[in-house]
Design a protein around this motif. Sequence first.
Motif, PDB file in Angstrom:
ATOM      1  N   HIS A  33     -12.793  -3.936   4.123  1.00 10.49           N
ATOM      2  CA  HIS A  33     -11.785  -3.305   4.977  1.00 10.49           C
ATOM      3  C   HIS A  33     -12.337  -3.247   6.394  1.00 10.49           C
ATOM      4  N   MET A  57      -7.893   1.838  -4.587  1.00 11.88           N
ATOM      5  CA  MET A  57      -8.841   1.453  -3.535  1.00 11.88           C
ATOM      6  C   MET A  57      -9.912   2.516  -3.293  1.00 11.88           C
ATOM      7  N   PHE A  92     -11.292  -0.689  -7.046  1.00 17.46           N
ATOM      8  CA  PHE A  92     -12.427  -1.049  -6.201  1.00 17.46           C
ATOM      9  C   PHE A  92     -13.688  -0.469  -6.832  1.00 17.46           C
ATOM     10  N   CYS A 148      -5.415  -5.640   6.245  1.00 12.51           N
ATOM     11  CA  CYS A 148      -4.408  -4.576   6.305  1.00 12.51           C
ATOM     12  C   CYS A 148      -3.340  -5.063   7.298  1.00 12.51           C
ATOM     13  N   SER A 149      -2.388  -4.210   7.629  1.00 16.29           N
ATOM     14  CA  SER A 149      -1.303  -4.625   8.539  1.00 16.29           C
ATOM     15  C   SER A 149      -1.840  -5.208   9.845  1.00 16.29           C
ATOM     16  N   VAL A 183       0.851  -1.192   0.000  1.00 14.42           N
ATOM     17  CA  VAL A 183       0.000   0.000   0.000  1.00 14.42           C
ATOM     18  C   VAL A 183       0.889   1.246   0.000  1.00 14.42           C
ATOM     19  N   ARG A 232      -3.273  -6.377   1.934  1.00 19.15           N
ATOM     20  CA  ARG A 232      -2.939  -4.997   1.551  1.00 19.15           C
ATOM     21  C   ARG A 232      -2.209  -4.362   2.732  1.00 19.15           C
ATOM     22  N   VAL A 233      -0.887  -4.350   2.630  1.00 15.71           N
ATOM     23  CA  VAL A 233      -0.104  -3.944   3.790  1.00 15.71           C
ATOM     24  C   VAL A 233       0.578  -2.608   3.547  1.00 15.71           C
ATOM     25  N   GLY A 234       0.327  -1.672   4.455  1.00 15.20           N
ATOM     26  CA  GLY A 234       0.966  -0.363   4.385  1.00 15.20           C
ATOM     27  C   GLY A 234       1.997  -0.210   5.472  1.00 15.20           C
ATOM     28  N   ILE A 235       1.540   0.197   6.624  1.00 15.59           N
ATOM     29  CA  ILE A 235       2.413   0.709   7.688  1.00 15.59           C
ATOM     30  C   ILE A 235       3.570  -0.228   8.071  1.00 15.59           C
ATOM     31  N   TYR A 273       0.643   7.216  10.993  1.00 16.42           N
ATOM     32  CA  TYR A 273       0.170   7.372   9.617  1.00 16.42           C
ATOM     33  C   TYR A 273       0.074   8.866   9.264  1.00 16.42           C
ATOM     34  N   ARG A 306     -18.231   2.852   5.338  1.00 16.80           N
ATOM     35  CA  ARG A 306     -17.511   3.904   4.636  1.00 16.80           C
ATOM     36  C   ARG A 306     -17.891   3.776   3.161  1.00 16.80           C
ATOM     37  N   LYS A 334      -0.350   4.493  -0.815  1.00 16.25           N
ATOM     38  CA  LYS A 334      -1.137   5.734  -0.836  1.00 16.25           C
ATOM     39  C   LYS A 334      -0.400   6.799  -0.013  1.00 16.25           C
ATOM     40  N   TYR A 353       3.114   6.726   2.217  1.00 13.74           N
ATOM     41  CA  TYR A 353       3.173   7.123   3.627  1.00 13.74           C
ATOM     42  C   TYR A 353       4.339   8.105   3.838  1.00 13.74           C
TER      43      TYR A 353
HETATM   44  C1  PLP Z   1      -4.659   2.152   4.076  1.00 11.07           C
HETATM   45  C2  PLP Z   1      -5.351   0.911   3.718  1.00 11.07           C
HETATM   46  C3  PLP Z   1      -4.723  -0.330   3.906  1.00 11.07           C
HETATM   47  C4  PLP Z   1      -3.370  -0.469   4.565  1.00 11.07           C
HETATM   48  O1  PLP Z   1      -3.425  -0.162   5.939  1.00 11.07           O
HETATM   49  P1  PLP Z   1      -2.164  -0.395   6.889  1.00 11.07           P
HETATM   50  O2  PLP Z   1      -2.726  -0.297   8.247  1.00 11.07           O
HETATM   51  O3  PLP Z   1      -1.198   0.702   6.601  1.00 11.07           O
HETATM   52  O4  PLP Z   1      -1.611  -1.721   6.572  1.00 11.07           O
HETATM   53  C5  PLP Z   1      -5.391  -1.459   3.465  1.00 11.07           C
HETATM   54  N1  PLP Z   1      -6.618  -1.371   2.884  1.00 11.07           N
HETATM   55  C6  PLP Z   1      -7.250  -0.195   2.709  1.00 11.07           C
HETATM   56  C7  PLP Z   1      -8.594  -0.174   2.060  1.00 11.07           C
HETATM   57  C8  PLP Z   1      -6.644   0.980   3.124  1.00 11.07           C
HETATM   58  O5  PLP Z   1      -7.282   2.148   2.952  1.00 11.07           O
END
Ligand code: PLP
Length: 382
Positions: A164, A82, A101, A205-206, A33, A221-224, A366, A134, A35, A39
């Motif tokens: 999500h 997304m 999406f 997510c994370s 991720v 879907r991994v961000g942080i 974040y 959402r 976006k 980060y």
């Molecule tokens: C931001 C986001 C993620 C990633 O979240 P993290 O907590 O950073 O892993 C995954 N899915 C969606 C839909 C998001 O908006």
Amino acid sequence: MYNSVIQINKSALKNNIDFIKSLIDKSVTLSSVVKGNAYGHSILKMIPLLQKLEVNHFSVYSSFEAKQVFKVAKNNFTILIMGDINNTDEDWIIDNAIEFFVFNISRLNQMLSKAKQKKKTIIIHIEIETGMNRTGFNEEDWIQIIQLVNANKNFIKVKGLCTHFAGAESLNNYVRVKQQQKKFKKAIKFFKTHEIVPQQIHCSCSAAVLAFPTKNYDMVRVGILQYGLWPSRESFIKYISKLNISTNPLKPVLSWKSYIMDIKRVPKGEFIGYGSSFLAENETVVASVPIGYGYGYSRSLSNLGRVIINNVRYSVIGTINMNMFLVDITSSNTIAINDEVILIGSSTDLDIPLSSFCNNTDQLNYEVLSRIDKDIPRTITL
Ligand SMILES: *Cc1c(COP(=O)(O)O)cnc(C)c1O
């Protein structure tokens, strides 16, 4: 030269990607991720590094960000939007097989009619409303979207089915997230019985990867975590206590450094900076650093922030201004103009973790990351 620099540490990134891969099954796709300008790390810099680590799936929020990823990504890669698609980007998305999406019928219809004109196929991920409220299709809308998809099979490829969670990083939300999982399961079954069998079912997510490692389905879907930070303090404590380890398996990727612009002496009894939030109770030596809230160094760090100069920690005094802040360096008689100032990151012996900003200011990591000025140059360190 800019007045500060962001360093992106390549080996820390590798460490974190290895860690994430150790948490998920081999068969599960890791979508990175990126976006919020990755980060705050910079999409343009991060994509090549991630691709070197064999990460080739990227999730972004908007079509604007998708274009940034597209500019630098090479060979086989996938981009998944997304969130928002700007009307002016619709053709580009279809022409370049960008995935997205879908969470309402109007978007689907609009993209579908474009796809028909072009005789192309759109690649969609159907977002299910499971309780975050959402975006996503409510249960009563499922049959409508299924009918629309099944009537237009040549133009619509349902690549994914997803949802999500509304806060998997905190036990406060445990019951709600559990209900979401249940609802998602129901949706998967419903779509499958109506002949929609997506290749990629995804919800984690994370925080969910950490909390529900057996429920990753086909993709996460991994961000942080990639950036070396935890979704919450609770998720960190929970993880290390579960494994009975005391060291942090993640390494922060980003450091932020500036330098001293000026040094001056302030007599005892004077206020320092705007207003009267800091009183010099003794003669004070003040160093100014050319960074302020205009660059993402939050004003809530006024009189609270810490920096490292020459391997010693010093306190921010007075309010953070738009373009500069002040540091009390009275205890040093060696600091000089142009000496390096570490805002986030570590020196030989000391560390200013980004999480310390959050403890002091009630900001999410974040939030701190994504607000760091995009114009600050990002350089890559080994
Ligand atoms: C931001 C986001 C993620 C990633 O979240 P993290 O907590 O950073 O892993 C995954 N899915 C969606 C839909 C998001 O908006």
